[in-house]
Each structure stands twice: as structure tokens, then as C-alpha cells.
Motif scaffolding. Structure first.
Motif, PDB file in Angstrom:
ATOM      1  N   THR A  52     -10.509   4.035   3.349  1.00 30.51           N
ATOM      2  CA  THR A  52     -10.865   2.982   4.313  1.00 30.51           C
ATOM      3  C   THR A  52     -10.422   1.610   3.825  1.00 30.51           C
ATOM      4  O   THR A  52      -9.879   0.805   4.582  1.00 30.51           O
ATOM      5  CB  THR A  52     -12.396   2.982   4.530  1.00 30.51           C
ATOM      6  N   THR A  53     -10.636   1.352   2.528  1.00 31.58           N
ATOM      7  CA  THR A  53     -10.255   0.050   1.959  1.00 31.58           C
ATOM      8  C   THR A  53      -8.746  -0.147   2.028  1.00 31.58           C
ATOM      9  O   THR A  53      -8.253  -1.212   2.431  1.00 31.58           O
ATOM     10  CB  THR A  53     -10.722  -0.017   0.480  1.00 31.58           C
ATOM     11  N   THR A  54      -7.990   0.895   1.662  1.00 26.95           N
ATOM     12  CA  THR A  54      -6.516   0.811   1.703  1.00 26.95           C
ATOM     13  C   THR A  54      -6.049   0.559   3.135  1.00 26.95           C
ATOM     14  O   THR A  54      -5.180  -0.286   3.380  1.00 26.95           O
ATOM     15  CB  THR A  54      -5.896   2.144   1.199  1.00 26.95           C
ATOM     16  N   LEU A  55      -6.632   1.299   4.076  1.00 31.40           N
ATOM     17  CA  LEU A  55      -6.220   1.165   5.483  1.00 31.40           C
ATOM     18  C   LEU A  55      -6.477  -0.260   5.983  1.00 31.40           C
ATOM     19  O   LEU A  55      -5.652  -0.855   6.667  1.00 31.40           O
ATOM     20  CB  LEU A  55      -6.984   2.179   6.343  1.00 31.40           C
ATOM     21  N   ARG A  56      -7.629  -0.799   5.604  1.00 31.29           N
ATOM     22  CA  ARG A  56      -7.959  -2.166   6.048  1.00 31.29           C
ATOM     23  C   ARG A  56      -6.945  -3.170   5.515  1.00 31.29           C
ATOM     24  O   ARG A  56      -6.450  -4.017   6.243  1.00 31.29           O
ATOM     25  CB  ARG A  56      -9.360  -2.555   5.554  1.00 31.29           C
ATOM     26  N   SER A  57      -6.633  -3.068   4.223  1.00 28.13           N
ATOM     27  CA  SER A  57      -5.722  -4.069   3.658  1.00 28.13           C
ATOM     28  C   SER A  57      -4.303  -3.894   4.205  1.00 28.13           C
ATOM     29  O   SER A  57      -3.566  -4.847   4.385  1.00 28.13           O
ATOM     30  CB  SER A  57      -5.733  -4.001   2.131  1.00 28.13           C
ATOM     31  N   MET A  58      -3.930  -2.660   4.534  1.00 30.83           N
ATOM     32  CA  MET A  58      -2.592  -2.385   5.062  1.00 30.83           C
ATOM     33  C   MET A  58      -2.418  -2.914   6.486  1.00 30.83           C
ATOM     34  O   MET A  58      -1.321  -3.231   6.917  1.00 30.83           O
ATOM     35  CB  MET A  58      -2.421  -0.852   5.061  1.00 30.83           C
ATOM     36  N   THR A  59      -3.520  -2.986   7.234  1.00 26.98           N
ATOM     37  CA  THR A  59      -3.419  -3.367   8.662  1.00 26.98           C
ATOM     38  C   THR A  59      -4.191  -4.655   8.957  1.00 26.98           C
ATOM     39  O   THR A  59      -4.574  -4.910  10.087  1.00 26.98           O
ATOM     40  CB  THR A  59      -3.998  -2.244   9.547  1.00 26.98           C
ATOM     41  N   GLN A  60      -4.447  -5.444   7.904  1.00 25.62           N
ATOM     42  CA  GLN A  60      -5.204  -6.702   8.037  1.00 25.62           C
ATOM     43  C   GLN A  60      -6.550  -6.476   8.731  1.00 25.62           C
ATOM     44  O   GLN A  60      -6.985  -7.267   9.574  1.00 25.62           O
ATOM     45  CB  GLN A  60      -4.378  -7.740   8.806  1.00 25.62           C
ATOM     46  N   GLY A  61      -7.164  -5.326   8.415  1.00 26.82           N
ATOM     47  CA  GLY A  61      -8.507  -5.039   8.944  1.00 26.82           C
ATOM     48  C   GLY A  61      -8.538  -4.620  10.399  1.00 26.82           C
ATOM     49  O   GLY A  61      -9.601  -4.531  11.002  1.00 26.82           O
ATOM     50  N   ARG A  62      -7.355  -4.320  10.992  1.00 27.22           N
ATOM     51  CA  ARG A  62      -7.337  -4.037  12.438  1.00 27.22           C
ATOM     52  C   ARG A  62      -7.374  -2.549  12.773  1.00 27.22           C
ATOM     53  O   ARG A  62      -7.527  -2.175  13.935  1.00 27.22           O
ATOM     54  CB  ARG A  62      -6.104  -4.693  13.077  1.00 27.22           C
ATOM     55  N   ALA A  63      -7.203  -1.682  11.773  1.00 24.62           N
ATOM     56  CA  ALA A  63      -7.213  -0.227  12.053  1.00 24.62           C
ATOM     57  C   ALA A  63      -8.553   0.376  11.662  1.00 24.62           C
ATOM     58  O   ALA A  63      -9.244  -0.133  10.792  1.00 24.62           O
ATOM     59  CB  ALA A  63      -6.094   0.450  11.270  1.00 24.62           C
ATOM     60  N   THR A  64      -8.917   1.445  12.341  1.00 26.48           N
ATOM     61  CA  THR A  64     -10.142   2.173  11.986  1.00 26.48           C
ATOM     62  C   THR A  64      -9.797   3.646  11.802  1.00 26.48           C
ATOM     63  O   THR A  64      -8.774   4.113  12.320  1.00 26.48           O
ATOM     64  CB  THR A  64     -11.214   2.071  13.092  1.00 26.48           C
ATOM     65  N   SER A  65     -10.648   4.360  11.083  1.00 24.21           N
ATOM     66  CA  SER A  65     -10.365   5.789  10.897  1.00 24.21           C
ATOM     67  C   SER A  65     -11.663   6.580  10.892  1.00 24.21           C
ATOM     68  O   SER A  65     -12.723   6.043  10.606  1.00 24.21           O
ATOM     69  CB  SER A  65      -9.650   6.011   9.557  1.00 24.21           C
ATOM     70  N   SER A  66     -11.556   7.860  11.256  1.00 30.86           N
ATOM     71  CA  SER A  66     -12.703   8.758  11.105  1.00 30.86           C
ATOM     72  C   SER A  66     -12.164  10.085  10.582  1.00 30.86           C
ATOM     73  O   SER A  66     -11.007  10.433  10.815  1.00 30.86           O
ATOM     74  CB  SER A  66     -13.436   8.954  12.429  1.00 30.86           C
ATOM     75  N   MET A  67     -13.024  10.796   9.855  1.00 31.78           N
ATOM     76  CA  MET A  67     -12.561  11.983   9.150  1.00 31.78           C
ATOM     77  C   MET A  67     -13.601  13.080   9.271  1.00 31.78           C
ATOM     78  O   MET A  67     -14.794  12.799   9.255  1.00 31.78           O
ATOM     79  CB  MET A  67     -12.417  11.593   7.676  1.00 31.78           C
ATOM     80  N   GLU A  68     -13.158  14.321   9.424  1.00 32.58           N
ATOM     81  CA  GLU A  68     -14.112  15.434   9.418  1.00 32.58           C
ATOM     82  C   GLU A  68     -13.462  16.652   8.782  1.00 32.58           C
ATOM     83  O   GLU A  68     -12.235  16.807   8.827  1.00 32.58           O
ATOM     84  CB  GLU A  68     -14.585  15.752  10.840  1.00 32.58           C
ATOM     85  N   PRO A  69     -14.263  17.552   8.166  1.00 33.51           N
ATOM     86  CA  PRO A  69     -13.677  18.723   7.508  1.00 33.51           C
ATOM     87  C   PRO A  69     -12.979  19.632   8.524  1.00 33.51           C
ATOM     88  O   PRO A  69     -13.510  19.871   9.608  1.00 33.51           O
ATOM     89  CB  PRO A  69     -14.896  19.441   6.904  1.00 33.51           C
ATOM     90  N   ALA A  70     -11.785  20.119   8.177  1.00 38.18           N
ATOM     91  CA  ALA A  70     -11.053  21.016   9.077  1.00 38.18           C
ATOM     92  C   ALA A  70     -11.110  22.450   8.538  1.00 38.18           C
ATOM     93  O   ALA A  70     -11.626  23.341   9.185  1.00 38.18           O
ATOM     94  CB  ALA A  70      -9.613  20.554   9.231  1.00 38.18           C
TER      95      ALA A  70
END
Length: 703
Positions: free
Chosen positions: A668-686
């Protein structure tokens, strides 16, 4: 006093994280008079999110139950309401709530429509056959689009939504809603939207409303043969009660989903939604009678009708530690339970004493003298009954269908700071385990560490905070680690395990020959084999070469060996074990000897059958502005992930990928810094997948 069950609704509010479930619930509590002040999630004052963690994070962690009254068409109704979490780490809370509900309200974000977690929750509701209606919330949000969100319910969920309302305006211009049944506009005035005013439909919406109303009548007619005849002969003669009746019938039969809209935050549309719950969701007598088995004869199926005169049966769906003793939340399916009664838990054959019964209103409670079928209450006095257990009339035992709990995918070590903390830690972990069946803990004798396991980083972090902050246990925690599994890729036939010990006097002798092969849970079900904890055990002994009384001992030895694996101490799954031959000694054979023989044979057979390491793969959904698509997809590839689907919605890109959990720590931290805090993510076991050899060796070296 018997409750008129036709006036009871047991419902849940469920959805993707951030769709506004708790805000909807807060409004329902306010309008039904259960709270005199509206709590707000963003201010940390929500009534249902009363845990400190929930208020700080602005998310729901545990499902909260409450009972509220509602007057509709001059009739008093009682709504038992459960607000469930949206975050995938707490999917167990949704699972156990859906198991005991008769109906659900699925809440969607008016801008995003159906999101990843909404699909998971929808499938869970499908599994338990829960009728549901939809509420497209956040119509006041910039970019909200009712028509787009409505379309996603059809496309992504494969559902049959029927719009009963349209919004008047979008975003900042949202003024009210159009009711398509009576073709009137409703505006919500007053400080909290408590005054509902009826008015004319704005001129620019009239044609649209007519069009949607025609479609509504057509869809309602498809659900009822008599109405269809009337529709074909004279559609004008169809009355509103007839349409409502057809939609209610269709909703309960899981053939359609009525759709409402509004903005809970701006107090628009919630009262009409509560009316919809009464109109379209079933009362306890309209869902199929609950089925169970007779504990004295597991082959015999038993049915319990929703009737106070039937024998008492209830399902425990939640346990909460409380200062006055554990609160055990139950759904009563049949019969009556006066306080002070002794009940039976047929699962462990223990008798329990129900000392008090409470109707819960979030944190507050009201004492009851007795409770009847169709209600959801909290009991005090139960000591040995936990989530998924049945409690019933001791003279008429029944075990109701249990819930399935997901296996944890992540673990970390936890060590008490002092000897005093060590004593407290054992009790604290036991309490958390009672409250949360998706949490596991085990003590490792070799390393002296306690390992706790859960559904995700957030799950474990909240458990750690609970230990330190709420239970005052001083602990030091290690880094989160992935919960791997082991399996076999090949087969091994006729492998012998011989356990022979002679120590003067009586010796020990056990001899078992096994064959192992790979099998999945689906294949086991197809072949009508019992798949338990990842292992299928088949007894193929003929001619009495091993006496019958020793065969369960061999199975026990095999299963114990499977729990600790052969490569890195991880549980073995997807293995079929056939006991094909063996021998025994009249004097020296014993159950312990055959346990050891089974364990030895199994371990050796697995080593010959190409053992492999399995790692948990997560389904990752990233919502990002399209300009960051390249960086986000490149980062996913660098984490050994692969993109399964990518969809452009306006300027936003929705990426669905499958990525190993071991590569996702701190994502989550990496994604935020990569997209200036504009992207969100959700994750679930597959699922679990075989790990590449090069990486497997590194994991085993660490382990």
C-alpha cells in the motif's frame, strides 16, 4: 408474549470497504429512534463502530448487532440489524453474519458501482442463499452515476436488478429521489433529513421515470405468472400492491434484487430504504426451515421449523468477551428459550446454563425474560459454546449446519516481555481465538516462540494492538511471515512404516504400508471421499492383516505427520493416503505403535512423491488513474505477479492481478508513493500454488 414473526426482519448491511455501510446503519439507527444523535464514521463517533481501533481507522472490524423498531403503514415492525465489515481481512465477520441472516442490503458506491469486495460478499450471500436488495449510495459524490452503477450490478454480479427509484440530480446537485412505483418525487428536509416531503417529478426527469417504470412493471410481471397474464391483457390495470407482491416473491426466491438509491451522508433516501426492507425482504417464516443432523445418528437429517412450539434450536454466530462474562450472540431458529434454562451443546455434549438474555442495541442492551424463534439475541452464561456451535433442547438434540472458516495466510512470532506477561498471553490468545475463528495461535516448543496467524497484515496488526492496548499484555512481535503449505506432485506406492521396539517385557510393534497420490478437494468431493484438513485417508485393508481397532490409529498418525509436513514444517495439503497392507503382533501391537507406523510410512512416502512447497496467491485489484498504468503494472510484474484483467473506466484504470503474498508486504505504501496517493488497492486470498524451486530453497533455508 409471542412475537408476530411476520413483523420481524433479520438483515445485514454489507458491501465493499468505503461504500458507506456504517453511515447507512447510523442513519437507520437515528430514524428508528435507536440513537438520538447521528454518529459519523469520519469523526470517529459511529454508534456501531464502537471499538477504539474502528474509530481511529474509520473502518468496521467486527460485525455489531442491534435491534430497532420501525413503524410502516401504521404497523410496528422489529428489525434485527447487523453491520458487517467490508475489509477482506475480516471476511469471517461477513461470513458468520450471512449465515444467520434472512436478508441483506448490499450497499454500492454511486461512483464506483460494483467493486472487488462487493463481488466477494455477493458470492458469500449466494452460498448461503440470502435474498438481497441494493442501495446505490453516495449519489452526492462528484462523478456519481446511478445508471453506470446499476449496469455494473448486471455485468459484474450477473444479477437481475429492478430499479424502484431514480435520483434527482447527481453530485452536489442531488436533491431527492423519484419513486417509480407511485411516480412521485421525495425530498428530505429538516436538519437531519427527518422530514420527508412529497412533490412532483421535475419536468426533465418525467420521460426517464416513465421509461424506467415500464421496465419495472415488465420485470415484475416476469416474476409472477398471474401478473404476466394481466400485463399482456391490460398493463394499465396493474396495481402497486400487485407489483410489490411480485417483486417480494422474486426477491425471496433469489430471482431479482430491488434497487434503491440516495446518499446516507446527506440524509437522502434512507427512510424509503427501511420501508423497502419491510416490503421486499423475508420475515423469518418465509425462509426455508433450517436443516441439521441428529448427533446420535449423523446419517439422519432433521428439520426445525420457524415456530415457537417446535423444540428449541439456535446457532451461535459470535462470541464477545465482556466485563460481565462472555456475550454469546445467537440466532434462534425454533422454539422458545426462557432465561435460566439449561441447554445442550450437542457438538461437545456439554450442558450450558443461560443465565441472562439480552436484546442488543449496539453497545446498550435490554434484558429479556425469554426469546422465541426468529430473533437474534446475546446470551450470558455459556462457557463452552463458540462460533458455529448449535445450542438446543437437551431432549431433542440437533446439530445445525456449521460455517466454513478460511485458513489463515499470514503469521508472525510474538513473545511476552516478562514472566507475568507470559501467563497473561495464554489467556488473552484464547479469548481472541474464541471471538475470532479465523485467528490461530500455536506454541513452538523448539524455538520457544508463539506464532499467531490471521487473514492479512491489518488483521494481525489489530490483534497485536488488542493484546497490548486492551488486554495490557507486554509483547514483542516479529515481522509478518507467509503461511506456506506443502504438497506432493507425484505418487509413491507401497511404502512401509515399521515401528518396532523391544525394551524388556512387552515390546511395541506396528507395521503399515501406504500409497500416496495428489488429490484436490474438488476431486475428493467428486469421488465422495472425506477431505479433512487437506488429507484424504482411504482404508484398503483386506483379510484382517491389520485389526480394525488399529486403523483409526494409523489414520491419526498420518494426519499428525501431515500437520508438520516434511520440507519446512508447514502443513501438507491435497494428499490422498491409501492404507494398503500391514501386519501386527498378538502381544506387542498397540494403538501407539500403529500411530508411529502410520506416521513413519506417510513421511517416507511423501519424500518419495516429489514434495513441493505451495505459496498463497492473492487476488489484487488496483484502481489507479490511467497515467500510472505503466508504473503500477511494471511493479506488479516485479513482484512475480501477472495481470489477469485491465479495464478502463473513464480516466481510471482497474487492474486485476494475481500476486504471491510474500511479495506484497508494505504494498500500500509503495502504491501510494508511486501514484502520488491517488491509487487504491484491495487484496483477498485466491489459492495456493507451487513455488518455483529457486525461491523454495531460500524459504526453507530461512524457515
Amino acid at each position: 408474549m409471542a412475537t408476530d414473526l411476520s413483523r420481524v426482519r433479520n438483515i445485514g448491511i454489507c458491501a465493499h470497504i468505503d461504500a458507506g455501510k456504517t453511515t447507512v446503519t447510523e442513519r437507520i439507527l437515528f430514524y428508528t429512534g435507536q440513537s438520538h444523535k447521528i454518529g459519523e464514521v469520519h469523526e470517529g463517533t459511529a454508534t456501531m463502530d464502537f471499538l477504539q481501533e474502528e474509530q481511529e481507522r474509520g473502518i468496521t472490524i467486527q460485525s455489531a448487532a442491534t435491534t430497532c423498531p420501525w413503524v410502516y403503514n401504521d404497523t410496528d415492525y422489529k428489525i434485527n440489524l447487523i453491520d458487517t465489515p467490508g475489509h477482506v481481512d475480516f471476511t469471517i465477520e461477513v461470513e458468520r453474519s450471512l449465515r444467520v441472516l434472512d436478508g441483506a442490503v448490499a450497499v454500492f458506491d454511486g461512483k464506483e458501482g460494483v467493486e472487488a469486495q462487493s463481488e466477494t460478499v455477493w458470492r458469500q450471500a449466494d452460498r448461503y442463499g440470502v435474498p438481497r436488495m441494493c442501495f446505490i449510495n453516495k449519489m452526492d459524490k462528484l462523478g456519481a452515476d446511478f445508471y453506470y452503477s446499476f449496469k455494473t450490478i448486471i455485468e459484474r454480479l450477473g444479477a437481475n436488478p429492478i430499479a424502484l427509484q431514480l435520483p434527482i440530480g447527481f453530485g452536489d446537485d442531488l436533491q431527492g429521489i423519484v419513486d417509480l412505483l407511485d411516480l412521485k418525487a421525495y425530498f428530505f428536509k429538516g436538519e437531519k433529513g427527518e422530514i420527508v416531503e412529497e412533490g412532483e417529478i421535475p419536468a426533465d426527469l418525467k420521460d426517464d421515470a416513465e421509461l424506467w417504470r415500464n421496465e419495472l412493471i415488465e420485470k415484475a410481471a416476469e416474476l409472477d405468472d398471474e401478473l404476466m397474464e394481466k400485463y399482456l391483457e391490460n398493463p394499465e390495470a396493474i396495481t402497486i400492491p400487485e407489483i410489490k407482491s411480485a417483486i417480494r416473491k422474486g426477491t425471496i426466491a433469489l430471482q431479482c434484487n430491488p434497487v434503491f438509491c440516495g446518499s446516507a451522508l446527506k440524509n437522502i433516501g434512507v427512510q424509503r430504504l427501511i420501508n423497502g426492507v419491510i416490503d421486499y425482504l423475508p420475515n423469518p417464516t418465509q425462509v426455508p426451515p433450517i436443516e441439521g443432523i441428529d448427533p446420535r445418528d449423523p446419517e439422519t437429517k432433521l428439520v426445525r421449523p420457524h415456530d415457537e412450539d417446535a423444540p428449541f434450536a439456535a446457532l451461535v454466530f459470535k462470541v464477545v468477551s465482556d466485563t460481565h462474562g462472555d456475550l454469546t450472540y445467537c440466532r434462534v431458529y425454533s422454539g422458545k428459550l426462557p432465561k435460566g434454562t439449561r441447554v445442550l451443546n450437542p457438538g461437545n455434549n456439554k450442558k450450558e446454563n443461560v443465565s441472562r438474555i439480552f436484546e442488543m442495541h449496539a453497545k446498550d442492551r435490554e434484558a429479556l425474560e425469554e426469546v422465541g424463534a426468529g430473533n437474534i439475541v446475546a446470551l450470558i452464561g455459556l462457557k463452552s459454546s463458540f462460533t458455529g456451535d448449535t445450542i438446543c433442547d437437551p431432549d431433542n438434540p440437533v446439530i445445525l449446519e456449521r460455517m466454513t472458516f478460511p485458513e489463515p495466510v499470514i503469521s508472525m512470532s510474538i513473545e511476552p516481555n516478562t514472566a507475568d506477561d507470559k501467563k497473561k498471553l495464554g489467556d488473552a490468545l484464547q479469548t481472541i481465538r474464541r471471538e475470532d475463528p479465523s485467528f490461530r495461535s500455536q506454541y513452538n516448543d523448539e524455538t520457544g516462540e508463539t506464532i499467531i496467524s490471521g487473514m492479512g497484515e491489518l488483521h494481525l496488526e489489530i490483534i497485536k494492538n488488542k493484546l497490548v492496548r486492551d488486554m495490557k499484555v507486554g509483547v514483542t512481535v516479529g515481522k509478518p511471515r507467509v503461511s506456506y503449505r506443502e504438497t506432493i506432485l507425484g505418487t509413491a506406492n507401497d511404502v512401509r512404516g515399521l515401528f518396532k521396539k523391544q525394551t524388556g517385557g512387552r515390546g511395541q510393534f506396528g507395521d503399515a504400508v501406504v500409497s500416496v497420490s495428489p488429490i484436490t478437494e474438488a476431486e475428493a468431493t467428486e469421488q465422495e471421499l472425506k477431505y479433512k484438513d487437506g488429507v484424504v485417508f482411504v482404508d484398503k485393508i483386506a483379510g484382517g492383516v491389520i485389526p480394525r481397532e488399529y486403523i483409526p490409529s494409523v489414520e491419526y498418525g498420518v494426519r499428525q505427520a501431515a500437520l508438520s509436513g516434511v520440507l519446512g514444517g508447514y502443513p501438507l495439503i491435497n494428499v490422498k493416503v491409501e492404507l494398503v497392507f500391514g501386519s501386527y503382533h498378538d502381544v506387542d501391537s498397540s494403538q501407539v505403535a500403529f500411530e508411529q507406523a502410520g506416521s513413519l510410512a506417510f513421511r517416507e512416502a511423501v519424500m518419495k512423491a516429489k514434495p513441493a512447497l505451495l505459496e498463497p496467491i492473492m487476488k489484487l485489484v488496483v484502481t489507479t488513474p490511467d497515467e500510472y498504468f505503466g508504473s503500477v503494472s511494471g511493479d506488479i510484474a516485479s513482484r512475480r505477479g501477472h495481470i489477469v484483467d485491465s479495464e478502463l473506466r473513464g480516466v481510471v484504470r482497474l487492474i486485476t492481478a494475481e500476486v504471491p503474498l510474500s511479495e506484497m508486504f508494505g504494498y500500500t505504501t509503495t502504491l501510494r508513493s508511486m501514484t502520488q496517493g491517488r491509487a487504491t488497492s484491495s487484496m483477498e486470498p485466491a489459492e495456493y500454488r507451487v513455488m518455483p524451486d529457486s525461491l523454495k530453497d531460500a524459504v526453507l533455508a530461512e524457515g
